[in-house]
Design an enzyme around this catalytic site. Structure first.
Site, PDB file in Angstrom:
ATOM      1  N   SER A  73       0.908  -1.294  -0.105  1.00 29.30           N
ATOM      2  CA  SER A  73      -0.240  -0.185  -0.012  1.00 29.30           C
ATOM      3  C   SER A  73       0.837   1.309  -0.125  1.00 29.30           C
ATOM      4  O   SER A  73       1.841   1.265  -0.836  1.00 29.30           O
ATOM      5  CB  SER A  73      -0.852  -0.007   1.229  1.00 29.30           C
ATOM      6  N   HIS A  85      -7.536  -5.695   0.233  1.00 33.06           N
ATOM      7  CA  HIS A  85      -6.356  -4.992   0.318  1.00 33.06           C
ATOM      8  C   HIS A  85      -5.464  -5.450   1.137  1.00 33.06           C
ATOM      9  O   HIS A  85      -4.295  -5.518   0.996  1.00 33.06           O
ATOM     10  CB  HIS A  85      -6.768  -3.408   0.780  1.00 33.06           C
ATOM     11  N   ASP A 142      -9.649  -5.823  -4.189  1.00 33.45           N
ATOM     12  CA  ASP A 142      -9.232  -4.703  -3.380  1.00 33.45           C
ATOM     13  C   ASP A 142     -10.457  -3.564  -3.543  1.00 33.45           C
ATOM     14  O   ASP A 142     -10.610  -3.428  -4.921  1.00 33.45           O
ATOM     15  CB  ASP A 142      -7.770  -4.129  -3.928  1.00 33.45           C
TER      16      ASP A 142
END
Length: 266
Positions: free
Chosen positions: A86, A244, A216
């Site tokens: 991320s 995610h 996601d």
């Protein structure tokens, strides 16, 4: 050195995303270690159990210092597999810029992945351009901190947002763990707006791989594919059914992807 399965032992360094900490790798770390690998999961500044508060860190470089200190301590001649998740992709890129000779490959998981042409802010802005314009932030809160001279903005994810957008394929117990451990985040937007592009000699010289999480809901899947196609990697993987937080919702599949990448390119 050979691992438990007879294959060459690798050293994986795991870099968490915004608001998280080393704790989010709690499923993946033992899986990699059971295959004979060395695994280091770090807390970036004001994350996990790092003692500093968010108002004590002003720049992305400062935020990334624990990773940079770890990389500096790696003996000459040794290399690691750097794994960024991320927003941790920016910290990963900074480490690649400073210590390219110590990284055999950098693996980005549902992550921002810059190039060596455009400034980091270009990719930061693309995340929002790819996100749905009418997306409901639900119970996510924007908090102000800092001083009148240097105002700062923090984001605090709420339980509803986490359970429906970030951890939607995780168990209720895993979601509760995140609610208890997550800390407020800064995206360091002002700092990123001033940053120059990473260099071809540093960041650009390190091999890259990408792992797409195909369910996601917080980091656009279309943008993940765009990064693979436009920034370029030597290997890409897709984890089906991963939200995610693939390291929690699909840890076995993520371990397999990392193992295959390591076997192929290291």
């Amino acid at each position: 050195m050979e691992g438990a399965n007879g294959k060459q032992q690798k050293h994986f360094v795991l870099v968490h995303g915004a608001g998280h900490g080393a704790w989010c790798w709690y499923k993946l770390k033992p899986l990699l270690e059971s295959s004979g690998h060395k695994v280091t999961a770090i807390d970036l500044v004001a994350s996990g159990i790092n003692a500093k508060r968010l108002d004590e860190v002003d720049t992305l470089h400062e935020y990334s210092l624990p990773l940079l200190e770890l990389m500096a301590a790696i003996p000459p001649g040794e290399k690691v597999i750097l794994v960024g998740h991320s927003f941790g992709g920016f910290s990963t890129a900074i480490a690649m810029e400073h210590y390219p000779e110590k990284i055999s490959i950098a693996v980005f998981i549902a992550s921002v992945m810059p190039d060596a042409v455009n400034p980091p802010s270009y990719f930061f802005n693309l995340v929002f351009e790819w996100s749905p314009k009418d997306e409901d932030p639900l119970d996510t809160k924007i908090e102000e901190y800092g001083s009148p001279d240097q105002p700062r903005t923090a984001i605090r994810y709420g339980p509803k947002y986490l359970s429906s957008k970030v951890y939607q394929n995780c168990t209720s117990e895993e979601i509760e763990l995140a609610n208890l451990l997550l800390r407020p985040i800064s995206l360091f937007a002002e700092d990123l707006s001033k940053a120059k592009a990473f260099s071809a000699e540093g960041y650009g010289s390190v091999k890259r791989a990408y792992i797409i999480c195909n369910e996601d809901k917080s980091f656009p899947v279309g943008f993940q594919h765009w990064l693979v196609e436009n920034v370029g990697v030597i290997e890409s993987k897709v984890i089906k059914g991963a939200d995610h937080m693939a390291m929690i919702s699909k840890p076995q599949q993520l371990r397999q992807c990392l193992q295959e990448i390591a076997d192929k390119v290291v």
